[in-house]
Motif scaffolding. Sequence first.
Motif, PDB file in Angstrom:
ATOM      1  N   THR A  37      14.950 -81.083  -5.756  1.00  9.70           N
ATOM      2  CA  THR A  37      13.655 -82.652  -5.607  1.00  9.70           C
ATOM      3  C   THR A  37      14.142 -83.192  -4.839  1.00  9.70           C
ATOM      4  OG1 THR A  37      14.706 -82.935  -7.416  1.00  9.70           O
ATOM      5  CG2 THR A  37      12.924 -81.671  -7.993  1.00  9.70           C
ATOM      6  N   ALA A  38      15.266 -83.774  -4.275  1.00  7.33           N
ATOM      7  CA  ALA A  38      15.245 -84.687  -3.623  1.00  7.33           C
ATOM      8  C   ALA A  38      15.124 -84.016  -2.410  1.00  7.33           C
ATOM      9  CB  ALA A  38      16.919 -85.012  -3.613  1.00  7.33           C
TER      10      ALA A  38
ATOM     11  N   ASN B 284      12.926 -82.063  -1.536  1.00  7.08           N
ATOM     12  CA  ASN B 284      11.612 -82.390  -1.423  1.00  7.08           C
ATOM     13  C   ASN B 284      10.709 -83.557  -0.975  1.00  7.08           C
ATOM     14  OD1 ASN B 284       9.671 -80.031  -1.808  1.00  7.08           O
ATOM     15  ND2 ASN B 284      11.019 -79.347  -2.752  1.00  7.08           N
ATOM     16  N   PHE B 285      11.865 -84.521  -1.608  1.00  6.24           N
ATOM     17  CA  PHE B 285      11.002 -86.221  -2.017  1.00  6.24           C
ATOM     18  C   PHE B 285      11.549 -86.667  -0.320  1.00  6.24           C
ATOM     19  CE2 PHE B 285      10.462 -90.177  -3.185  1.00  6.24           C
ATOM     20  CZ  PHE B 285      10.808 -90.887  -2.421  1.00  6.24           C
TER      21      PHE B 285
ATOM     22  N   SER C 136       8.697 -84.669   2.610  1.00  2.00           N
ATOM     23  CA  SER C 136       7.477 -85.161   2.344  1.00  2.00           C
ATOM     24  C   SER C 136       6.921 -86.433   3.091  1.00  2.00           C
ATOM     25  CB  SER C 136       6.976 -85.735   0.604  1.00  2.00           C
ATOM     26  OG  SER C 136       8.160 -87.094   0.304  1.00  2.00           O
ATOM     27  N   TYR C 137       8.214 -86.965   3.401  1.00  2.00           N
ATOM     28  CA  TYR C 137       8.088 -87.953   4.301  1.00  2.00           C
ATOM     29  C   TYR C 137       8.482 -87.485   6.079  1.00  2.00           C
ATOM     30  CZ  TYR C 137       8.194 -91.609   1.113  1.00  2.00           C
ATOM     31  OH  TYR C 137       7.718 -92.318   0.092  1.00  2.00           O
TER      32      TYR C 137
ATOM     33  N   SER D 169       4.972 -79.583   5.931  1.00  2.00           N
ATOM     34  CA  SER D 169       4.683 -78.396   4.821  1.00  2.00           C
ATOM     35  C   SER D 169       4.988 -79.151   3.533  1.00  2.00           C
ATOM     36  CB  SER D 169       5.487 -77.354   5.026  1.00  2.00           C
ATOM     37  OG  SER D 169       7.144 -77.647   5.055  1.00  2.00           O
ATOM     38  N   ARG D 170       6.086 -80.644   3.504  1.00  2.54           N
ATOM     39  CA  ARG D 170       6.161 -80.626   2.394  1.00  2.54           C
ATOM     40  C   ARG D 170       5.145 -82.099   1.775  1.00  2.54           C
ATOM     41  NH1 ARG D 170      10.621 -77.833   0.829  1.00  2.54           N
ATOM     42  NH2 ARG D 170      11.580 -77.098   2.131  1.00  2.54           N
ATOM     43  N   LEU D 171       4.083 -82.205   2.526  1.00  4.68           N
ATOM     44  CA  LEU D 171       3.532 -82.995   2.320  1.00  4.68           C
ATOM     45  C   LEU D 171       1.738 -82.658   2.162  1.00  4.68           C
ATOM     46  CD1 LEU D 171       3.117 -85.904   0.811  1.00  4.68           C
ATOM     47  CD2 LEU D 171       2.465 -86.739   3.036  1.00  4.68           C
TER      48      LEU D 171
ATOM     49  N   THR E 214      -0.736 -82.393   0.426  1.00 11.48           N
ATOM     50  CA  THR E 214      -2.243 -82.664   0.391  1.00 11.48           C
ATOM     51  C   THR E 214      -3.145 -83.074   1.156  1.00 11.48           C
ATOM     52  OG1 THR E 214      -0.426 -84.139  -1.910  1.00 11.48           O
ATOM     53  CG2 THR E 214      -3.173 -84.762  -1.047  1.00 11.48           C
TER      54      THR E 214
ATOM     55  N   ARG F 214       6.218 -87.800  -5.219  1.00 10.57           N
ATOM     56  CA  ARG F 214       6.482 -87.101  -4.024  1.00 10.57           C
ATOM     57  C   ARG F 214       7.838 -85.955  -3.813  1.00 10.57           C
ATOM     58  NH1 ARG F 214       5.515 -88.777   1.780  1.00 10.57           N
ATOM     59  NH2 ARG F 214       3.780 -90.251   1.362  1.00 10.57           N
ATOM     60  N   ILE F 215       7.723 -85.759  -4.804  1.00 10.35           N
ATOM     61  CA  ILE F 215       9.030 -84.816  -5.264  1.00 10.35           C
ATOM     62  C   ILE F 215       8.155 -83.534  -5.274  1.00 10.35           C
ATOM     63  CG2 ILE F 215      10.059 -83.964  -6.961  1.00 10.35           C
ATOM     64  CD1 ILE F 215      11.182 -86.689  -7.049  1.00 10.35           C
TER      65      ILE F 215
ATOM     66  N   ASN G 267       5.273 -83.143  -3.884  1.00  9.98           N
ATOM     67  CA  ASN G 267       4.626 -82.629  -1.900  1.00  9.98           C
ATOM     68  C   ASN G 267       2.759 -83.502  -2.724  1.00  9.98           C
ATOM     69  OD1 ASN G 267       6.936 -81.457  -1.872  1.00  9.98           O
ATOM     70  ND2 ASN G 267       6.265 -79.599  -1.544  1.00  9.98           N
TER      71      ASN G 267
ATOM     72  N   ILE H 270       0.806 -87.191  -2.774  1.00  9.37           N
ATOM     73  CA  ILE H 270       0.656 -88.316  -1.708  1.00  9.37           C
ATOM     74  C   ILE H 270       1.369 -89.323  -2.979  1.00  9.37           C
ATOM     75  CG2 ILE H 270      -0.528 -90.408  -1.052  1.00  9.37           C
ATOM     76  CD1 ILE H 270      -1.707 -87.950   0.639  1.00  9.37           C
TER      77      ILE H 270
ATOM     78  N   TRP I  79      13.668 -89.504 -10.773  1.00 16.16           N
ATOM     79  CA  TRP I  79      15.114 -88.060  -9.512  1.00 16.16           C
ATOM     80  C   TRP I  79      14.411 -87.142 -11.058  1.00 16.16           C
ATOM     81  CZ3 TRP I  79      20.174 -87.638  -7.482  1.00 16.16           C
ATOM     82  CH2 TRP I  79      19.447 -86.290  -6.623  1.00 16.16           C
TER      83      TRP I  79
ATOM     84  N   THR J 209      12.804 -83.171 -12.340  1.00 13.39           N
ATOM     85  CA  THR J 209      13.714 -82.425 -12.032  1.00 13.39           C
ATOM     86  C   THR J 209      13.696 -81.526 -13.308  1.00 13.39           C
ATOM     87  OG1 THR J 209      14.749 -83.575 -10.112  1.00 13.39           O
ATOM     88  CG2 THR J 209      15.176 -81.168 -11.350  1.00 13.39           C
TER      89      THR J 209
ATOM     90  N   TYR K  86       5.756 -76.611  -6.569  1.00 15.08           N
ATOM     91  CA  TYR K  86       6.313 -76.334  -5.253  1.00 15.08           C
ATOM     92  C   TYR K  86       5.329 -74.459  -5.521  1.00 15.08           C
ATOM     93  CZ  TYR K  86       9.481 -79.149  -5.534  1.00 15.08           C
ATOM     94  OH  TYR K  86      10.499 -80.427  -5.037  1.00 15.08           O
TER      95      TYR K  86
ATOM     96  N   ARG L 154       2.169 -74.945  -3.609  1.00  9.42           N
ATOM     97  CA  ARG L 154       1.864 -74.913  -2.721  1.00  9.42           C
ATOM     98  C   ARG L 154       1.618 -73.538  -1.950  1.00  9.42           C
ATOM     99  NH1 ARG L 154       7.010 -77.619  -1.069  1.00  9.42           N
ATOM    100  NH2 ARG L 154       8.081 -75.368  -0.823  1.00  9.42           N
TER     101      ARG L 154
END
Lengths: 175, 415, 391
Positions: free
Chosen positions: A13-14, A16-17, A20-21, A25-27, A29, B65-66, B68, B70, B340, B344, C154, C157
């Motif tokens: 998850t980290a 992905n976090f 996403s910036y 492909s990881r954001l 929306t 953000r985790i 995916n 906004i 976090w 998860t 995920y 996605r």
Amino acid sequence: MLGKGIINGLTVTAWNFFGSYFSKSRLTTVQYPEGGNTVTAFSRNIPFLVFDDANAPIDSLRCVACKICEKECPPQCIYIVQDKDANGKLIKSPKIFDIDISVCMGCQICVEVCPFESIKMDSHFELAGRDRFADLLLHREQLAKSNDYYHKIHPAEAREVDDRLAAKQKKAGPA
Amino acid sequence: MILNTLLDNPDQILVNLFHQGAALLQACPALVIALGILLSTVPLVAIFPACFAITTWLERKGLARIQNRIGPNRAGWFGLLQPMADGIKMLLKEDIVPQTSDRLAHFLAPVLLLIPAFTVLSVLPFSRNMIPAAADTGVILFFALGSISTLPVFMAGWSSHNKYSLLGGMRAIAQMVSYEIPLVLSTVTVVMLTGSLNTVKIVEFQQVTHWIEGSNPALQILGQVLKWNVFTPWGFTGFLIFFISSLAEINRCPFDLPEADSEIVAGHLTEYSGFKYALFFMGEYVSAFAISGLAVTLFLGGWSGPNIRPWWSEDPRALLIPGFVWFFLKMFALILIMIWIRGTLPRLRVDHLMAFAWKFLMPLALINIFIAGAYYYLPHWIGWPAGLIVIYACYEGLGRINRRHLGPKRIYRYA
Amino acid sequence: MNPASTLPESPVLPPRDYQVYSGDDLATNVLEVAMGPQHPSTHGVFRMDVSLDGETVVKLKPVFGYLHRNHEKIAENVTYLSSMPYTDRLDYFCSMTNNWAYAMTVEKLTGIAVPERAEYIRVIMAELTRLQNHASLVGFFVNDLGASGTPLLYAMREREHILDLFEWASGARMMCNYFRFGGCRNDLPPGWLQQCRKVVDAFPAFMDEFEKLLTENEIIISRTQKVGILPRPLAINAGITGPMLRASGVDYDIRKVDNYGIYNRFNFRVPLGEVGDCYDRFMLRLLEMHESVSILKQALDSIPEGPVIGDVKARNFRPKVGEAYGRIEAPKGELGFFLVSDGSPKPYRYRVRPPSLINLTVLEDMCLGHKIADAVIILGSVDIVLGEVDR
């Protein structure tokens, strides 16, 4: 080690976090209405009637009111009444061609069974209205769109249809 | 006058304000006391609800953000006005109270949850000389006041006159009471080694004073960081146990069974709507701040951070970056870790929760106390690695004992 | 004014006849909970009437029918082709495989031959459907466990890439209506195969990340292992099919048993479970996804050119008198269609064998003795879609 699965999960998850910036492909929306209201050249929503001449849209509709699509439509959302000329004889044109788009499921069977290439699938989908019944029953005038529009939304398909129609014309022409 | 204060020693701004105000109001001692109380409590009551609002925004954006997505970005820049929008929405909702409910308990429960949450903040040192209530038994006071927050949860469940709420409330208390024990036991080590229950002394124990008051900036920085309790084997274990137990105390994921579809409805919060619901959440979040604050104080060195003394100041203990900045940074780091974890991990079932507290965390905390004692008497170069090895062995051993019923790791064959 | 005073007098109901269990000298009543049609966990409009002794489930009755749409009766009143869009909506996650099962049954009834390229396209679409169904299912399952939606998002996605492929080929993301009797409706557009290849090549990376997040997670292990065990004899006797059956250790995959389509040309393995609990079912779906990726790679490597539809009349389609049963390995189990034709353009009898409904019959047996929180997880691992259960 006990807790390894949890730590693995936390790293995913980290990743992905932070990802996403940086990566698209990881954001994933897409914000509507700035985006997300595009359709592809293959999308289908509800049918529309094709006309060839922009100056006489209703008269140049390809539909001959054979009622095959009305019969084959699975949820039976099409209603056709054939037009009569001045003497009361039936002519090859629909007087009424209504589609209830709250019933239509966009299955494309009407397009498949039409022998005259006159009904095709539209991809426009922002069709909300304020009246529950009147706004969702589309009439002949609202359904009639030009062949140029058809080329715009489904270019490859429209070219094939034009070729088929030209071939049919040529076969019928000399005869 | 105030500008001089700021420039000279930014760390001590409130303290200096108090001293100057006291000088002005010398004539009337009662007013001096009143000024002291005001300067201690008003910043707390002003800042922590603001922190709560920021945390709700952080949580939504962080989780988004985790996942995916906004997160809120329509209410103001980057969605920063979203907490305000939520607050207005909560205020405007209809306040429904069930007819058969116990009205007094129903009304008091959210209020009673907030009171201990704010009160325990008074024993946390935010910076040097900046502690609202410097009690000699600060740590015990924290736990005593914090335990009060178990009762409003049950009051909420009981007063709603709803069998699901009652069951949810009972489960919540069972969870909160069970996790008190590892929570307190893990802090025993810190108290043992510091020799005092006073939070100010605990923070001072974690600073190498003669390096800080010396003149070498590198040593000043290191002296404020190296001796944190979390860098010792017993401190690290204690911190982990404390952190996990604190998640359970404030009913956060993965221990949020009481408030997330326990028997399909929201447990003890079912019959609350509008502002009372918001107060419950504020209580939960301010408790999260308070417990994170205590974790920071006990294990992460409180208000000390990599700081140097400003070169223009004569005070040997002056700090360039104020201590409360480091305190809040560390507290928010812990809150971010909580977010976090929420993004998860799935939820624990209620019997797993109990088994985890009683059969794993409590023995581990007890063993940790012995390790801390051994660490005190042994020289450091033995105590450190020996402590680490023993703790790891106990961790693995307890883990294997507790998971014996699950069977070996599964291997899947193909037809 | 007290609003209660204006309500009419409520009828006095006779007292409920509770059973009293006195196992530990404490007289207790059985608590009846209706986990009603609106769930916090998904799966559609489905009700479970659960009787609880404390926290333990002593009786469970599934109640469905909230989504009944008369699919089988409608099919008796429209032509064979017009039923095809309705089959999309049976298991709405897997419209392509529903189409295939129906098309296969009609082809069995009438003996229409399907060209090579169409067979390959069918296999590709079916395996893509299996991928996105299993990914969503694992996501929903972990969501039921309380993971606040992260694995679900995920999975969604990745599912979006597959749905984009479906939209490109057939015009719609979910209700594809792509297969016809004798092949497919239209050929794949140029560039589709390359894009499909890209999606399939990127999938193992997603699967690695997904498995890293989930498979060794201690919380998932303790919540799903030894929960909802389905013993092998019961599974066979109850007619369970699909991943649920294979998780209980029975080697029965219709792709291997019937060799329908061209599955005998592909090299793939069938994973089997040992214990038959929720963890096995969940892991089995992850393993099947790997096998689907391998089938897809083989199919994409060897797809030939050619026509995509056989020689079949579009209108006035009248199969001869007879009956046929066609079945496929849908992602949820054995999806079968039974058609009886009387020579007219509309079927005389049209029956769907829904895998979700048959798999639900053992829900009570799996849930007895567990806590109520487990009942939700067991339901999640059965993998039902109400469109199929209720038709």
